[in-house]
Design a protein around this motif. Structure first.
Motif, PDB file in Angstrom:
ATOM      1  N   ASP A 163      -5.955  17.830  11.109  1.00  0.00           N
ATOM      2  CA  ASP A 163      -6.495  17.158  12.295  1.00  0.00           C
ATOM      3  C   ASP A 163      -6.657  15.657  12.103  1.00  0.00           C
ATOM      4  O   ASP A 163      -6.881  14.945  13.077  1.00  0.00           O
ATOM      5  N   ASP A 164      -6.585  15.162  10.871  1.00  0.00           N
ATOM      6  CA  ASP A 164      -6.853  13.746  10.626  1.00  0.00           C
ATOM      7  C   ASP A 164      -5.583  12.965  10.323  1.00  0.00           C
ATOM      8  O   ASP A 164      -5.607  12.016   9.555  1.00  0.00           O
ATOM      9  N   LEU A 165      -4.466  13.351  10.910  1.00  0.00           N
ATOM     10  CA  LEU A 165      -3.206  12.639  10.748  1.00  0.00           C
ATOM     11  C   LEU A 165      -2.857  11.921  12.044  1.00  0.00           C
ATOM     12  O   LEU A 165      -3.084  12.448  13.138  1.00  0.00           O
ATOM     13  N   TYR A 166      -2.303  10.731  11.904  1.00  0.00           N
ATOM     14  CA  TYR A 166      -1.970   9.908  13.061  1.00  0.00           C
ATOM     15  C   TYR A 166      -0.598   9.267  12.838  1.00  0.00           C
ATOM     16  O   TYR A 166      -0.059   9.279  11.728  1.00  0.00           O
ATOM     17  N   ILE A 167      -0.073   8.706  13.905  1.00  0.00           N
ATOM     18  CA  ILE A 167       1.188   7.970  13.855  1.00  0.00           C
ATOM     19  C   ILE A 167       0.932   6.582  14.415  1.00  0.00           C
ATOM     20  O   ILE A 167       0.403   6.450  15.533  1.00  0.00           O
ATOM     21  N   GLU A 168       1.295   5.577  13.661  1.00  0.00           N
ATOM     22  CA  GLU A 168       1.147   4.188  14.098  1.00  0.00           C
ATOM     23  C   GLU A 168       2.521   3.543  14.147  1.00  0.00           C
ATOM     24  O   GLU A 168       3.323   3.697  13.209  1.00  0.00           O
ATOM     25  N   THR A 169       2.771   2.814  15.222  1.00  0.00           N
ATOM     26  CA  THR A 169       4.062   2.175  15.431  1.00  0.00           C
ATOM     27  C   THR A 169       3.847   0.689  15.699  1.00  0.00           C
ATOM     28  O   THR A 169       2.964   0.319  16.480  1.00  0.00           O
ATOM     29  N   PHE A 170       4.629  -0.136  15.050  1.00  0.00           N
ATOM     30  CA  PHE A 170       4.609  -1.570  15.331  1.00  0.00           C
ATOM     31  C   PHE A 170       5.992  -2.126  15.035  1.00  0.00           C
ATOM     32  O   PHE A 170       6.839  -1.472  14.406  1.00  0.00           O
ATOM     33  N   THR A 197      12.106   0.782  -2.266  1.00  0.00           N
ATOM     34  CA  THR A 197      10.845   0.152  -1.861  1.00  0.00           C
ATOM     35  C   THR A 197      10.088   1.033  -0.863  1.00  0.00           C
ATOM     36  O   THR A 197       8.863   1.203  -0.952  1.00  0.00           O
ATOM     37  N   LYS A 198      10.828   1.572   0.100  1.00  0.00           N
ATOM     38  CA  LYS A 198      10.178   2.445   1.094  1.00  0.00           C
ATOM     39  C   LYS A 198       9.601   3.686   0.434  1.00  0.00           C
ATOM     40  O   LYS A 198       8.478   4.119   0.757  1.00  0.00           O
ATOM     41  N   PHE A 199      10.325   4.274  -0.495  1.00  0.00           N
ATOM     42  CA  PHE A 199       9.817   5.453  -1.197  1.00  0.00           C
ATOM     43  C   PHE A 199       8.588   5.114  -2.039  1.00  0.00           C
ATOM     44  O   PHE A 199       7.651   5.917  -2.137  1.00  0.00           O
ATOM     45  N   ALA A 200       8.593   3.936  -2.640  1.00  0.00           N
ATOM     46  CA  ALA A 200       7.431   3.529  -3.437  1.00  0.00           C
ATOM     47  C   ALA A 200       6.194   3.378  -2.553  1.00  0.00           C
ATOM     48  O   ALA A 200       5.082   3.769  -2.942  1.00  0.00           O
ATOM     49  N   ILE A 201       6.377   2.806  -1.368  1.00  0.00           N
ATOM     50  CA  ILE A 201       5.248   2.657  -0.434  1.00  0.00           C
ATOM     51  C   ILE A 201       4.740   4.024   0.008  1.00  0.00           C
ATOM     52  O   ILE A 201       3.524   4.263   0.091  1.00  0.00           O
ATOM     53  N   GLU A 202       5.651   4.940   0.289  1.00  0.00           N
ATOM     54  CA  GLU A 202       5.252   6.275   0.728  1.00  0.00           C
ATOM     55  C   GLU A 202       4.489   7.019  -0.372  1.00  0.00           C
ATOM     56  O   GLU A 202       3.464   7.658  -0.103  1.00  0.00           O
ATOM     57  N   ASN A 203       4.976   6.940  -1.587  1.00  0.00           N
ATOM     58  CA  ASN A 203       4.325   7.674  -2.679  1.00  0.00           C
ATOM     59  C   ASN A 203       2.964   7.079  -3.042  1.00  0.00           C
ATOM     60  O   ASN A 203       2.016   7.815  -3.344  1.00  0.00           O
ATOM     61  N   ALA A 204       2.862   5.755  -2.995  1.00  0.00           N
ATOM     62  CA  ALA A 204       1.598   5.121  -3.367  1.00  0.00           C
ATOM     63  C   ALA A 204       0.527   5.320  -2.303  1.00  0.00           C
ATOM     64  O   ALA A 204      -0.653   5.518  -2.623  1.00  0.00           O
ATOM     65  N   SER A 205       0.920   5.260  -1.033  1.00  0.00           N
ATOM     66  CA  SER A 205      -0.046   5.372   0.061  1.00  0.00           C
ATOM     67  C   SER A 205      -0.149   6.782   0.632  1.00  0.00           C
ATOM     68  O   SER A 205      -0.954   7.019   1.546  1.00  0.00           O
ATOM     69  N   ARG A 206       0.677   7.707   0.149  1.00  0.00           N
ATOM     70  CA  ARG A 206       0.674   9.088   0.647  1.00  0.00           C
ATOM     71  C   ARG A 206       0.928   9.128   2.148  1.00  0.00           C
ATOM     72  O   ARG A 206       0.199   9.779   2.913  1.00  0.00           O
ATOM     73  N   THR A 207       1.947   8.455   2.571  1.00  0.00           N
ATOM     74  CA  THR A 207       2.335   8.418   3.978  1.00  0.00           C
ATOM     75  C   THR A 207       3.831   8.669   4.078  1.00  0.00           C
ATOM     76  O   THR A 207       4.519   8.865   3.078  1.00  0.00           O
ATOM     77  N   ARG A 208       4.319   8.683   5.316  1.00  0.00           N
ATOM     78  CA  ARG A 208       5.748   8.759   5.588  1.00  0.00           C
ATOM     79  C   ARG A 208       6.101   7.591   6.500  1.00  0.00           C
ATOM     80  O   ARG A 208       5.411   7.358   7.503  1.00  0.00           O
ATOM     81  N   VAL A 209       7.162   6.858   6.133  1.00  0.00           N
ATOM     82  CA  VAL A 209       7.553   5.647   6.848  1.00  0.00           C
ATOM     83  C   VAL A 209       8.960   5.851   7.389  1.00  0.00           C
ATOM     84  O   VAL A 209       9.839   6.361   6.674  1.00  0.00           O
ATOM     85  N   VAL A 210       9.161   5.464   8.638  1.00  0.00           N
ATOM     86  CA  VAL A 210      10.478   5.520   9.273  1.00  0.00           C
ATOM     87  C   VAL A 210      10.833   4.125   9.746  1.00  0.00           C
ATOM     88  O   VAL A 210      10.055   3.481  10.476  1.00  0.00           O
ATOM     89  N   GLY A 221      -2.925   9.523   7.105  1.00  0.00           N
ATOM     90  CA  GLY A 221      -4.335   9.359   7.431  1.00  0.00           C
ATOM     91  C   GLY A 221      -4.660   7.917   7.795  1.00  0.00           C
ATOM     92  O   GLY A 221      -3.835   7.008   7.644  1.00  0.00           O
ATOM     93  N   PHE A 222      -5.887   7.710   8.266  1.00  0.00           N
ATOM     94  CA  PHE A 222      -6.268   6.379   8.753  1.00  0.00           C
ATOM     95  C   PHE A 222      -6.221   5.347   7.628  1.00  0.00           C
ATOM     96  O   PHE A 222      -5.587   4.287   7.757  1.00  0.00           O
ATOM     97  N   LYS A 223      -6.861   5.636   6.500  1.00  0.00           N
ATOM     98  CA  LYS A 223      -6.876   4.687   5.394  1.00  0.00           C
ATOM     99  C   LYS A 223      -5.506   4.538   4.761  1.00  0.00           C
ATOM    100  O   LYS A 223      -5.117   3.442   4.334  1.00  0.00           O
ATOM    101  N   ASN A 224      -4.758   5.625   4.697  1.00  0.00           N
ATOM    102  CA  ASN A 224      -3.422   5.558   4.104  1.00  0.00           C
ATOM    103  C   ASN A 224      -2.470   4.728   4.957  1.00  0.00           C
ATOM    104  O   ASN A 224      -1.642   3.981   4.430  1.00  0.00           O
ATOM    105  N   ILE A 225      -2.597   4.847   6.267  1.00  0.00           N
ATOM    106  CA  ILE A 225      -1.767   4.027   7.158  1.00  0.00           C
ATOM    107  C   ILE A 225      -2.101   2.559   6.976  1.00  0.00           C
ATOM    108  O   ILE A 225      -1.207   1.690   6.966  1.00  0.00           O
ATOM    109  N   HIS A 226      -3.378   2.250   6.817  1.00  0.00           N
ATOM    110  CA  HIS A 226      -3.790   0.861   6.613  1.00  0.00           C
ATOM    111  C   HIS A 226      -3.179   0.308   5.325  1.00  0.00           C
ATOM    112  O   HIS A 226      -2.698  -0.838   5.296  1.00  0.00           O
ATOM    113  N   LEU A 227      -3.162   1.097   4.278  1.00  0.00           N
ATOM    114  CA  LEU A 227      -2.595   0.643   3.005  1.00  0.00           C
ATOM    115  C   LEU A 227      -1.094   0.407   3.125  1.00  0.00           C
ATOM    116  O   LEU A 227      -0.571  -0.618   2.659  1.00  0.00           O
ATOM    117  N   ALA A 228      -0.373   1.333   3.758  1.00  0.00           N
ATOM    118  CA  ALA A 228       1.073   1.166   3.916  1.00  0.00           C
ATOM    119  C   ALA A 228       1.400  -0.009   4.830  1.00  0.00           C
ATOM    120  O   ALA A 228       2.365  -0.751   4.581  1.00  0.00           O
TER     121      ALA A 228
END
Length: 259
Positions: A163-170, A197-210, A221-228
């Motif tokens: 329930d605490d997953l979000y998608i942010e687009t910019f 580089t993209k994989f490193a960001i995903e692994n460090a922040s525990r997010t998925r980037v497209v 998550g909210f904090k993980n998105i902020h870090l990425a």
């Protein structure tokens, strides 16, 4: 304590249901009511829904408390809601290929009715009488929208489980106005060689980037998105990847210490 000698006068039907037990070894009297549904004569009975009076009539007991008729069972009344998620043209082929993996979570887990409208290039979702979760339709829409943005099916399914997953687009132009080759170099810095580089960001922040041209979608998550996002913004502004790696390594180690 002697047994009470005077009891409140009751109707014959109500008084007949009272058994007074006087134990031989104890002076206290125990009263057992065999008919809990019996009511005193001075209390107005509740008129059922099929009676002459309306259900909205309120009855006041002797202590001034309102007494209402039991609520009706409205489980059979179901409101059908429909959502339509548009699919970009370049995501129609992946949608058709991954459709056997997309509809089972929607149908089996969320109890929704789903169909793929090829003519209108959209996925239509609808609730039914079997749908129990009130937020199932919104979760299903987020799941299909995440796939339409470019995320894998396995990553998008996490939106249904947590329930605490979000998608942010910019966009890159939201950070810095770049055009031509400068824009291409910024996208290359974010992706890195072979996407390292993209994989490193995903692994460090525990997010998925497209990376979709100049648009960037982040799932997590909210904090993980902020870090990425901070790491990607630093790369857009021209920071060298080595410095970004160092910052990610420090922040990732701090996040592990917290858990």
């Amino acid at each position: 304590m002697p047994a009470p000698t005077a009891l409140r006068k009751q109707p014959e039907e109500f008084a007949a249901t009272i058994n007074v037990l006087l134990p031989s070894n104890n002076d206290e009297a125990e009263f057992l009511l065999d008919a809990p549904n019996a009511l005193p004569s001075d209390v107005d009975p509740i008129i059922p829904s099929g009676g002459s009076e309306q259900d909205t009539d309120m009855h006041i007991d002797e202590e001034g408390r309102p007494r209402f008729a039991p609520a009706k069972n409205n489980d059979n009344i179901t409101r059908v809601e429909t959502r339509k998620v548009p699919i970009p043209p370049h995501r129609m082929t992946p949608l058709k290929a991954s459709w056997p993996k997309i509809y089972p979570p929607l149908v089996e887990h969320l109890q929704l009715q789903v169909r793929m409208n090829v003519k209108n290039r959209a996925v239509e979702l609808r609730t039914s009488k079997h749908t129990t979760d009130t937020g199932a339709l919104q979760k299903g829409e987020d799941f299909v929208k995440a796939f339409s943005l470019g995320f894998d099916v396995d990553d998008a399914i996490a939106l249904l489980r947590l329930d605490d997953l979000y998608i942010e687009t910019f966009e890159i132009k939201d950070v810095k106005t770049l055009q031509g080759e400068h824009l291409g170099r910024a996208i290359g810095r974010i992706a890195g060689k072979d996407g390292k580089t993209k994989f490193a960001i995903e692994n460090a922040s525990r997010t998925r980037v497209v990376l979709a041209d100049s648009k960037i979608h982040i799932l997590g998550g909210f904090k993980n998105i902020h870090l990425a996002r901070e790491a990607i913004v630093s790369l857009i502004l021209g920071s060298p990847p080595g410095k970004v790696y160092g910052n990610l390594r420090i922040v990732a180690s701090r996040m592990k210490e917290r858990f």
